[in-house]
Design a protein around this motif. Structure first.
Motif, PDB file in Angstrom:
ATOM      1  N   SER A  10       0.831  -1.211   0.000  1.00 34.21           N
ATOM      2  CA  SER A  10       0.000   0.000   0.000  1.00 34.21           C
ATOM      3  C   SER A  10       0.859   1.250   0.000  1.00 34.21           C
ATOM      4  O   SER A  10       0.572   2.211  -0.708  1.00 34.21           O
ATOM      5  CB  SER A  10      -0.927   0.020   1.213  1.00 34.21           C
ATOM      6  OG  SER A  10      -1.872  -1.009   1.121  1.00 34.21           O
ATOM      7  N   LEU A  13       2.318   1.609  -3.446  1.00 29.77           N
ATOM      8  CA  LEU A  13       1.296   2.090  -4.372  1.00 29.77           C
ATOM      9  C   LEU A  13       1.076   3.592  -4.207  1.00 29.77           C
ATOM     10  O   LEU A  13       0.975   4.320  -5.197  1.00 29.77           O
ATOM     11  CB  LEU A  13      -0.014   1.330  -4.163  1.00 29.77           C
ATOM     12  CG  LEU A  13      -1.162   1.707  -5.091  1.00 29.77           C
ATOM     13  CD1 LEU A  13      -0.783   1.466  -6.547  1.00 29.77           C
ATOM     14  CD2 LEU A  13      -2.410   0.917  -4.722  1.00 29.77           C
ATOM     15  N   ARG A  14       1.023   4.062  -2.966  1.00 29.16           N
ATOM     16  CA  ARG A  14       0.908   5.502  -2.707  1.00 29.16           C
ATOM     17  C   ARG A  14       2.093   6.256  -3.310  1.00 29.16           C
ATOM     18  O   ARG A  14       1.927   7.297  -3.938  1.00 29.16           O
ATOM     19  CB  ARG A  14       0.844   5.779  -1.202  1.00 29.16           C
ATOM     20  CG  ARG A  14      -0.534   6.027  -0.677  1.00 29.16           C
ATOM     21  CD  ARG A  14      -0.536   6.528   0.757  1.00 29.16           C
ATOM     22  NE  ARG A  14       0.367   5.845   1.681  1.00 29.16           N
ATOM     23  CZ  ARG A  14       0.108   4.682   2.275  1.00 29.16           C
ATOM     24  NH1 ARG A  14      -1.031   4.061   2.048  1.00 29.16           N
ATOM     25  NH2 ARG A  14       0.974   4.140   3.101  1.00 29.16           N
ATOM     26  N   VAL A  16       4.051   5.344  -5.827  1.00 29.60           N
ATOM     27  CA  VAL A  16       3.969   5.325  -7.295  1.00 29.60           C
ATOM     28  C   VAL A  16       2.907   6.317  -7.770  1.00 29.60           C
ATOM     29  O   VAL A  16       3.136   7.081  -8.711  1.00 29.60           O
ATOM     30  CB  VAL A  16       3.669   3.894  -7.804  1.00 29.60           C
ATOM     31  CG1 VAL A  16       3.349   3.896  -9.289  1.00 29.60           C
ATOM     32  CG2 VAL A  16       4.847   2.970  -7.517  1.00 29.60           C
ATOM     33  N   THR A  17       1.750   6.325  -7.128  1.00 32.16           N
ATOM     34  CA  THR A  17       0.666   7.231  -7.496  1.00 32.16           C
ATOM     35  C   THR A  17       1.108   8.692  -7.386  1.00 32.16           C
ATOM     36  O   THR A  17       0.905   9.483  -8.311  1.00 32.16           O
ATOM     37  CB  THR A  17      -0.564   6.992  -6.594  1.00 32.16           C
ATOM     38  OG1 THR A  17      -0.966   5.631  -6.714  1.00 32.16           O
ATOM     39  CG2 THR A  17      -1.714   7.894  -6.979  1.00 32.16           C
ATOM     40  N   GLU A  18       1.719   9.036  -6.255  1.00 26.66           N
ATOM     41  CA  GLU A  18       2.179  10.412  -6.050  1.00 26.66           C
ATOM     42  C   GLU A  18       3.283  10.789  -7.027  1.00 26.66           C
ATOM     43  O   GLU A  18       3.313  11.898  -7.545  1.00 26.66           O
ATOM     44  CB  GLU A  18       2.664  10.588  -4.608  1.00 26.66           C
ATOM     45  CG  GLU A  18       1.553  10.500  -3.595  1.00 26.66           C
ATOM     46  CD  GLU A  18       2.056  10.408  -2.156  1.00 26.66           C
ATOM     47  OE1 GLU A  18       3.297  10.415  -1.934  1.00 26.66           O
ATOM     48  OE2 GLU A  18       1.210  10.309  -1.255  1.00 26.66           O
ATOM     49  N   ILE A  20       3.889   9.543 -10.071  1.00 27.34           N
ATOM     50  CA  ILE A  20       3.341   9.727 -11.419  1.00 27.34           C
ATOM     51  C   ILE A  20       2.620  11.065 -11.514  1.00 27.34           C
ATOM     52  O   ILE A  20       2.750  11.782 -12.509  1.00 27.34           O
ATOM     53  CB  ILE A  20       2.421   8.555 -11.800  1.00 27.34           C
ATOM     54  CG1 ILE A  20       3.252   7.287 -12.005  1.00 27.34           C
ATOM     55  CG2 ILE A  20       1.617   8.869 -13.066  1.00 27.34           C
ATOM     56  CD1 ILE A  20       2.439   6.023 -12.204  1.00 27.34           C
ATOM     57  N   ALA A  21       1.859  11.425 -10.476  1.00 30.01           N
ATOM     58  CA  ALA A  21       1.155  12.709 -10.479  1.00 30.01           C
ATOM     59  C   ALA A  21       2.140  13.875 -10.527  1.00 30.01           C
ATOM     60  O   ALA A  21       1.884  14.888 -11.181  1.00 30.01           O
ATOM     61  CB  ALA A  21       0.264  12.813  -9.246  1.00 30.01           C
ATOM     62  N   GLY A  26       6.641   6.790 -13.904  1.00 27.98           N
ATOM     63  CA  GLY A  26       6.838   6.021 -12.691  1.00 27.98           C
ATOM     64  C   GLY A  26       8.226   6.217 -12.105  1.00 27.98           C
ATOM     65  O   GLY A  26       9.165   6.585 -12.809  1.00 27.98           O
ATOM     66  N   ILE A  57      -0.673  -2.783 -10.668  1.00 23.99           N
ATOM     67  CA  ILE A  57       0.144  -1.945 -11.538  1.00 23.99           C
ATOM     68  C   ILE A  57       0.507  -2.735 -12.784  1.00 23.99           C
ATOM     69  O   ILE A  57       0.385  -3.962 -12.811  1.00 23.99           O
ATOM     70  CB  ILE A  57       1.437  -1.457 -10.834  1.00 23.99           C
ATOM     71  CG1 ILE A  57       2.296  -2.642 -10.408  1.00 23.99           C
ATOM     72  CG2 ILE A  57       1.123  -0.546  -9.669  1.00 23.99           C
ATOM     73  CD1 ILE A  57       3.664  -2.253  -9.887  1.00 23.99           C
ATOM     74  N   ARG A  68       2.563   1.806 -14.660  1.00 18.82           N
ATOM     75  CA  ARG A  68       1.314   2.574 -14.631  1.00 18.82           C
ATOM     76  C   ARG A  68       0.377   1.889 -13.643  1.00 18.82           C
ATOM     77  O   ARG A  68       0.528   0.724 -13.324  1.00 18.82           O
ATOM     78  CB  ARG A  68       0.656   2.608 -16.013  1.00 18.82           C
ATOM     79  CG  ARG A  68       1.503   3.285 -17.079  1.00 18.82           C
ATOM     80  CD  ARG A  68       1.550   4.777 -16.833  1.00 18.82           C
ATOM     81  NE  ARG A  68       2.431   5.440 -17.760  1.00 18.82           N
ATOM     82  CZ  ARG A  68       3.529   6.107 -17.404  1.00 18.82           C
ATOM     83  NH1 ARG A  68       3.873   6.178 -16.158  1.00 18.82           N
ATOM     84  NH2 ARG A  68       4.266   6.704 -18.300  1.00 18.82           N
ATOM     85  N   LEU A  69      -0.620   2.613 -13.211  1.00 14.92           N
ATOM     86  CA  LEU A  69      -1.593   2.051 -12.284  1.00 14.92           C
ATOM     87  C   LEU A  69      -2.595   1.196 -13.035  1.00 14.92           C
ATOM     88  O   LEU A  69      -3.045   1.577 -14.113  1.00 14.92           O
ATOM     89  CB  LEU A  69      -2.306   3.177 -11.534  1.00 14.92           C
ATOM     90  CG  LEU A  69      -1.376   4.117 -10.766  1.00 14.92           C
ATOM     91  CD1 LEU A  69      -2.184   5.227 -10.139  1.00 14.92           C
ATOM     92  CD2 LEU A  69      -0.582   3.379  -9.718  1.00 14.92           C
TER      93      LEU A  69
END
Length: 71
Positions: A10, A13-14, A16-18, A20-21, A26, A57, A68-69
């Motif tokens: 988790s 994942l957070r 990677v998400t942050e 990419i944003a 990635g 992912i 990517r997600l």
């Protein structure tokens, strides 16, 4: 899918998400490790492979920077 992630997955994942944003691509394995507190690149790669197998992912190339997600 994301419901069955471990606490470590988790946090990855957070991360990677942050990432990419913020950067539009990635993070590398080392960048993920630095953000989530893992010094071993092999343990980061292991977690990423498990997440990829679960469909959380995906990646377009061989490198994790292309992740990517989702599928």
């Amino acid at each position: 899918m994301a419901d069955h992630l471990t606490e470590r997955q988790s946090s990855i994942l957070r991360c990677v998400t942050e990432w990419i944003a913020e950067y539009g691509e990635g993070p590398t394995i080392r960048e993920i490790g630095a953000r989530v507190g893992l010094s071993s690149t092999s343990s980061v790669a292991y977690q990423l492979r498990r997440m990829e197998e679960a469909g959380v992912i995906s990646r377009t190339g061989r490198r994790w920077r292309s992740c990517r997600l989702g599928n």
